[in-house]
Write a protein that holds these residues in place. Structure first.
Motif, PDB file in Angstrom:
ATOM      1  N   GLU A 118       0.871  -1.172   0.000  1.00 28.13           N
ATOM      2  CA  GLU A 118       0.000   0.000   0.000  1.00 28.13           C
ATOM      3  C   GLU A 118       0.910   1.224   0.000  1.00 28.13           C
ATOM      4  N   SER A 169       2.751   0.283   3.587  1.00 28.08           N
ATOM      5  CA  SER A 169       2.717  -1.028   4.235  1.00 28.08           C
ATOM      6  C   SER A 169       3.154  -2.100   3.250  1.00 28.08           C
ATOM      7  N   THR A 215      -7.217   2.740   2.667  1.00 24.47           N
ATOM      8  CA  THR A 215      -6.420   1.721   3.353  1.00 24.47           C
ATOM      9  C   THR A 215      -6.695   1.612   4.847  1.00 24.47           C
ATOM     10  N   HIS A 247      -7.528  -3.729  -0.210  1.00 24.89           N
ATOM     11  CA  HIS A 247      -6.646  -2.590   0.018  1.00 24.89           C
ATOM     12  C   HIS A 247      -5.985  -2.639   1.399  1.00 24.89           C
ATOM     13  N   HIS A 248      -5.726  -3.865   1.843  1.00 28.35           N
ATOM     14  CA  HIS A 248      -4.867  -4.122   2.991  1.00 28.35           C
ATOM     15  C   HIS A 248      -3.766  -5.027   2.462  1.00 28.35           C
TER      16      HIS A 248
END
Length: 245
Positions: free
Chosen positions: A66, A80, A114, A205-206
């Motif tokens: 991300e 991340s 996120t 979106h993690h």
């Protein structure tokens, strides 16, 4: 061995990675160790061909990033890193996840997308720490990502910024594999591919959750790849060459 002194050590560090890492490392021995580790991983990886490795026994790391935006060369940074180990078509329990401090404000739309807030990012490890942890997890395995261009650009930017090296791991892209396997389809984004292969959608979106879903996608794609009598990594790369691998 005679100590070369501060000037000599500076010159040695400069030859390893450039002036900025050299200066940083003179004041932070831990960063120097991290940089040396990252450079050694990239050097060792360049020695590995892996083309003869059988896909049904291939150990790979599926990963996702991300980021604060879409351009690492215009100030955007990694937020991340998530990753999971796969062995053949088996999705393993071994995972890696870390937030990364981008040293800049996280745009509101990225926070909404996120769930990573400025407070969370501000408490996160520095980029070089996140990279070292990720590469320790990856080791010399092949990397897999969906729509890998974005992730590869950010990884290369981060590796150059911290250690003056480029990514040297073999990389497979499940989006390109989808294009090869299903040439008549028009949509190859992750959601479309997850739906096609009936992979349960978790938390999008993690970085870690996206990695897990992509790992299950890869595992199911392997059956279609085997049906085309493609058995090793080299043959798969040859068939994907038209899609820019």
């Amino acid at each position: 061995m005679k100590d070369p002194g501060p000037a000599g050590r500076m010159w040695q560090l400069y030859k390893m990675g450039g002036l900025t890492p050299a200066i940083t490392s003179m004041f932070d021995s831990r960063n120097a160790q991290q940089m040396a580790f990252i450079r050694s991983v990239m050097k060792e990886q360049r020695k590995n061909s892996l083309y003869d490795v059988q896909l049904d026994t291939l150990e790979a790391v599926v990963f996702d990033l991300e980021t604060t935006g879409f351009s690492p060369y215009n100030g955007d940074e990694i937020l991340s890193i998530g990753a999971i180990l796969v062995k053949g078509d088996q999705v393993c329990e071994e995972t890696f996840y870390t937030l990364v401090n981008p040293k800049r404000q996280v745009p509101d739309e990225i926070v909404a997308l996120t769930g990573i807030t400025n407070e969370m990012a501000g408490r996160a490890p520095d980029l070089i720490d996140g990279l070292k942890g990720f590469l320790e997890f990856v080791s010399n395995r092949v990397l897999i990502a969906h729509g890998s261009g974005h992730d590869k650009h950010f990884l290369n930017s981060a590796l150059w910024k911290t250690s003056k090296v480029n990514l040297s791991h073999r990389l497979l892209d499940t989006m390109m594999i989808g294009m090869w396997l299903h040439p008549k389809r028009s949509h190859f984004d992750l959601d479309s591919m997850l739906n096609l292969y009936d992979v349960e959608v978790l938390h999008r979106h993690h970085a870690l959750e996206d990695s897990i879903m992509t790992a299950h996608l890869w595992a199911k794609m392997l059956k279609d790849i085997a049906a085309k009598e493609i058995t090793n990594l080299g043959d798969l790369y040859a068939h994907l060459s038209h899609y820019g691998t």
